[in-house]
Design a protein around this motif. Sequence first.
Motif: not given
Length: 82
Positions: A24-39
Amino acid sequence: MLKLSEEVGEVAQAVIGATGQNPRKGVSHSWQDVQSELCDVIVTAMVALTALTADAGDVFDTHLAKVAERSLGPGRRRPGEA
């Protein structure tokens, strides 16, 4: 402690968004978003650890040394260590 669970959930959302797993959303985040969330998870965990002990840095350093030894083997050093 509940905040930590919330932050981990945000990592999961970011991974789902980065890989486009939600049709429904497709690609909505980047891998930089993932890195930020992990931080955010790391920071939140350190805040929780600090709430439990005044020596949070020492507790973490000791634990990290144990993990490194378990991962690298006894007497082996992490890259960059003298």
